[in-house]
Design a protein around this motif. Sequence first.
Motif, PDB file in Angstrom:
ATOM      1  N   ASP A   1      40.578  32.226  32.358  1.00 59.05           N
ATOM      2  CA  ASP A   1      40.433  30.797  32.624  1.00 59.05           C
ATOM      3  C   ASP A   1      41.695  29.998  32.330  1.00 59.05           C
ATOM      4  OD1 ASP A   1      40.557  30.632  29.865  1.00 59.05           O
ATOM      5  OD2 ASP A   1      38.475  29.991  29.603  1.00 59.05           O
ATOM      6  N   GLY A   2      42.796  30.691  32.127  1.00 61.02           N
ATOM      7  CA  GLY A   2      44.059  30.037  31.802  1.00 61.02           C
ATOM      8  C   GLY A   2      44.357  30.066  30.327  1.00 61.02           C
ATOM      9  N   THR A   3      43.324  30.342  29.527  1.00 63.41           N
ATOM     10  CA  THR A   3      43.491  30.437  28.069  1.00 63.41           C
ATOM     11  C   THR A   3      42.910  31.729  27.525  1.00 63.41           C
ATOM     12  OG1 THR A   3      43.357  28.018  27.876  1.00 63.41           O
ATOM     13  CG2 THR A   3      43.037  29.301  25.858  1.00 63.41           C
ATOM     14  N   ASP A   4      41.656  31.977  27.872  1.00 62.44           N
ATOM     15  CA  ASP A   4      40.933  33.122  27.323  1.00 62.44           C
ATOM     16  C   ASP A   4      40.630  34.155  28.399  1.00 62.44           C
ATOM     17  OD1 ASP A   4      40.768  32.011  24.699  1.00 62.44           O
ATOM     18  OD2 ASP A   4      39.155  30.694  25.418  1.00 62.44           O
ATOM     19  N   TRP A   5      40.538  35.394  27.932  1.00 62.55           N
ATOM     20  CA  TRP A   5      40.215  36.514  28.803  1.00 62.55           C
ATOM     21  C   TRP A   5      38.813  37.022  28.486  1.00 62.55           C
ATOM     22  CZ3 TRP A   5      43.594  38.543  32.509  1.00 62.55           C
ATOM     23  CH2 TRP A   5      44.900  38.033  32.479  1.00 62.55           C
ATOM     24  N   PHE A   6      38.109  37.473  29.518  1.00 61.54           N
ATOM     25  CA  PHE A   6      36.771  38.030  29.355  1.00 61.54           C
ATOM     26  C   PHE A   6      36.677  39.275  30.229  1.00 61.54           C
ATOM     27  CE2 PHE A   6      36.767  33.444  29.080  1.00 61.54           C
ATOM     28  CZ  PHE A   6      36.110  33.184  27.875  1.00 61.54           C
ATOM     29  N   ASN A   7      35.995  40.277  29.705  1.00 64.46           N
ATOM     30  CA  ASN A   7      35.811  41.509  30.464  1.00 64.46           C
ATOM     31  C   ASN A   7      34.330  41.813  30.591  1.00 64.46           C
ATOM     32  OD1 ASN A   7      35.842  44.771  30.674  1.00 64.46           O
ATOM     33  ND2 ASN A   7      37.680  43.873  31.543  1.00 64.46           N
ATOM     34  N   TYR A   8      33.924  42.171  31.825  1.00 64.50           N
ATOM     35  CA  TYR A   8      32.517  42.431  32.086  1.00 64.50           C
ATOM     36  C   TYR A   8      32.387  43.790  32.768  1.00 64.50           C
ATOM     37  CZ  TYR A   8      32.461  37.314  31.642  1.00 64.50           C
ATOM     38  OH  TYR A   8      32.626  36.034  31.209  1.00 64.50           O
ATOM     39  N   ASN A   9      31.304  44.472  32.442  1.00 56.89           N
ATOM     40  CA  ASN A   9      31.004  45.721  33.135  1.00 56.89           C
ATOM     41  C   ASN A   9      29.502  45.901  33.195  1.00 56.89           C
ATOM     42  OD1 ASN A   9      31.298  48.246  34.409  1.00 56.89           O
ATOM     43  ND2 ASN A   9      33.081  48.754  33.152  1.00 56.89           N
ATOM     44  N   THR A  10      29.072  46.738  34.100  1.00 56.17           N
ATOM     45  CA  THR A  10      27.651  47.004  34.258  1.00 56.17           C
ATOM     46  C   THR A  10      27.136  47.787  33.046  1.00 56.17           C
ATOM     47  OG1 THR A  10      28.043  49.103  35.384  1.00 56.17           O
ATOM     48  CG2 THR A  10      27.986  47.107  36.749  1.00 56.17           C
ATOM     49  N   PRO A  11      25.839  47.826  32.854  1.00 60.68           N
ATOM     50  CA  PRO A  11      25.292  48.605  31.727  1.00 60.68           C
ATOM     51  C   PRO A  11      25.730  50.063  31.746  1.00 60.68           C
ATOM     52  CG  PRO A  11      23.610  47.147  32.601  1.00 60.68           C
ATOM     53  CD  PRO A  11      24.787  47.053  33.545  1.00 60.68           C
ATOM     54  N   ASN A  12      25.973  50.601  32.940  1.00 61.19           N
ATOM     55  CA  ASN A  12      26.396  52.002  33.051  1.00 61.19           C
ATOM     56  C   ASN A  12      27.906  52.160  33.160  1.00 61.19           C
ATOM     57  OD1 ASN A  12      23.699  52.921  33.029  1.00 61.19           O
ATOM     58  ND2 ASN A  12      23.523  52.580  35.237  1.00 61.19           N
ATOM     59  N   ASN A  13      28.635  51.055  32.988  1.00 59.88           N
ATOM     60  CA  ASN A  13      30.096  51.089  33.107  1.00 59.88           C
ATOM     61  C   ASN A  13      30.542  51.682  34.439  1.00 59.88           C
ATOM     62  OD1 ASN A  13      30.675  49.978  30.523  1.00 59.88           O
ATOM     63  ND2 ASN A  13      30.246  51.957  29.590  1.00 59.88           N
ATOM     64  N   ASP A  14      29.923  51.170  35.533  1.00 58.40           N
ATOM     65  CA  ASP A  14      30.185  51.720  36.862  1.00 58.40           C
ATOM     66  C   ASP A  14      31.463  51.193  37.503  1.00 58.40           C
ATOM     67  OD1 ASP A  14      27.841  53.292  37.051  1.00 58.40           O
ATOM     68  OD2 ASP A  14      26.673  51.493  37.461  1.00 58.40           O
ATOM     69  N   LEU A  15      32.008  50.101  36.998  1.00 59.13           N
ATOM     70  CA  LEU A  15      33.098  49.424  37.708  1.00 59.13           C
ATOM     71  C   LEU A  15      34.467  50.007  37.356  1.00 59.13           C
ATOM     72  CD1 LEU A  15      31.986  45.699  37.635  1.00 59.13           C
ATOM     73  CD2 LEU A  15      31.852  47.325  39.501  1.00 59.13           C
ATOM     74  N   ARG A  16      34.631  51.259  37.651  1.00 59.97           N
ATOM     75  CA  ARG A  16      35.936  51.884  37.437  1.00 59.97           C
ATOM     76  C   ARG A  16      36.912  51.494  38.543  1.00 59.97           C
ATOM     77  NH1 ARG A  16      36.492  57.790  35.086  1.00 59.97           N
ATOM     78  NH2 ARG A  16      34.933  56.749  33.845  1.00 59.97           N
ATOM     79  N   HIS A  17      36.387  51.315  39.746  1.00 61.43           N
ATOM     80  CA  HIS A  17      37.220  50.954  40.894  1.00 61.43           C
ATOM     81  C   HIS A  17      36.629  49.730  41.574  1.00 61.43           C
ATOM     82  CE1 HIS A  17      39.517  54.721  40.759  1.00 61.43           C
ATOM     83  NE2 HIS A  17      38.370  55.272  40.442  1.00 61.43           N
ATOM     84  N   ILE A  18      37.419  48.682  41.702  1.00 60.94           N
ATOM     85  CA  ILE A  18      37.000  47.484  42.418  1.00 60.94           C
ATOM     86  C   ILE A  18      37.928  47.308  43.611  1.00 60.94           C
ATOM     87  CG2 ILE A  18      36.818  44.964  42.313  1.00 60.94           C
ATOM     88  CD1 ILE A  18      36.022  45.237  39.399  1.00 60.94           C
ATOM     89  N   SER A  19      37.331  47.227  44.788  1.00 62.99           N
ATOM     90  CA  SER A  19      38.129  47.087  46.002  1.00 62.99           C
ATOM     91  C   SER A  19      38.244  45.643  46.453  1.00 62.99           C
ATOM     92  CB  SER A  19      37.534  47.933  47.125  1.00 62.99           C
ATOM     93  OG  SER A  19      36.176  47.564  47.352  1.00 62.99           O
TER      94      SER A  19
END
Length: 323
Positions: free
Chosen positions: A208-226
Motif C-alpha cells: 500500500d506504499g507503506t506496508d506489505w502483506f502476503n496472502y496464500n490459500t489454505p493449501n498454499n497453492d499460489l506458487r505460480h501466478i500468471s
Amino acid sequence: MKVQNNSYLYHIYLPKYRFMKNIVLIITALLCLTMNLYPQENNWESYTNGEHIASICDAGNSIWIGTWGGLVMINKSNDSTMFYNKTNSGLNSNFIQTIAIEENGTLWIGTFSDVYSFNGSGWVEYNSSNSGLPNDLITTIYIDKNNTKWIATNSGLTAFNGDSWITYDTTNSLLPSNKVSAIVCDDYGTLWIGTSDEDIEGGLTAYDGTDWFNYNTPNNDLRHISSIAIDDDGMKWIGTPSRYDNIGLFTFDSINWTIYNMTNSSLPTDYIYSIQVDESGTKWIGTEKGLVSYNDIAWIVHEIENTSEDDTFNTINMILTIV
C-alpha cells in the motif's frame, strides 16, 4: 463467438485508463493484426514483422504492437504502419516483451535485455548498468496514477518515479520470490503482485506504499501466478498455470478464497494465462484452450477456429495476456 484465424496470438496489453468498452470486439480486431503465415479463404492483412505478438498497447490515435521481431506502430486514421527495430531505432533488442504507456503518450518498452522509453522522437535506454534495475530481463511494466513505473524483473520489483529507483525483493519486502510475474493496482492505490517460482511457496503480495502483506490459500497453492485482475467489488481474480499446480482460477475478497477449475465450472482447462474485467463486470479469461467469459452466472468459451491443416497452429487458442 468463433473467429477464423490461423495466426498465433501471444499477448494483448491495453492500458487501464483507456479501457475498452467491449473486450470481445477489441480482441477480434486484434486477431486480424497477427502474422498470417499460411493463406486461407479469409484475406488477413499482416501488420507485424515477427511471428510472436508479445504486447499490444492502444494509444488512442495509434496502436503499438510489440513482437519478437521489433516494434510496430499502426495509425488508426489511415492504417499506415511504422516498424522499429535494431536497425532504425534506439532498440538494442528486437524481442519486445511488454509495453506500457504514460498519459502523455510516452511508451515504456520492456525487452529480454533492457527497458526503453520513447516519446515519439527520442529513445532512452535503461539497464542494470546505467540505472537502478537489478536485472535486464523484464517480464511486465505497470504505470500507476502517480506516473510511477513498476518494472517486474527476475530479480525483484523496481519502482521508477522519473528521478529515483528503488527495488523491492525478498530482503526488504514480503515478496515470496524475486521472480515477479504480475502487477495490478486497486482503486485505493494498493499494488497487488504475483510471483512465479517453482522452488518457493509463493502467494499474493499487496503493497500500500507503506506496508506489505502476503496472502496464500489454505493449501498454499499460489506458487505460480500468471495474472491478476480486480473487479468493481474489490474481488481479486488470480490465474495460475496448471503445468505446475493443476489448480486453475482463484478469487480472493481479502478474507475468503474460492477456486474455479474444470471440475466446478465450464473452464476448458485449468491453465489460466490472463484475466480482465470489463465495465459490465464480466470476467474475460485467457486460457490455453480459448477465451472464456464469465458474468457471475454463465460461462462461455469463445474458441478460435483453426482452418489450417498444419500442426504448427495446434496452440492457436492460447490467449496469454489481456490487460
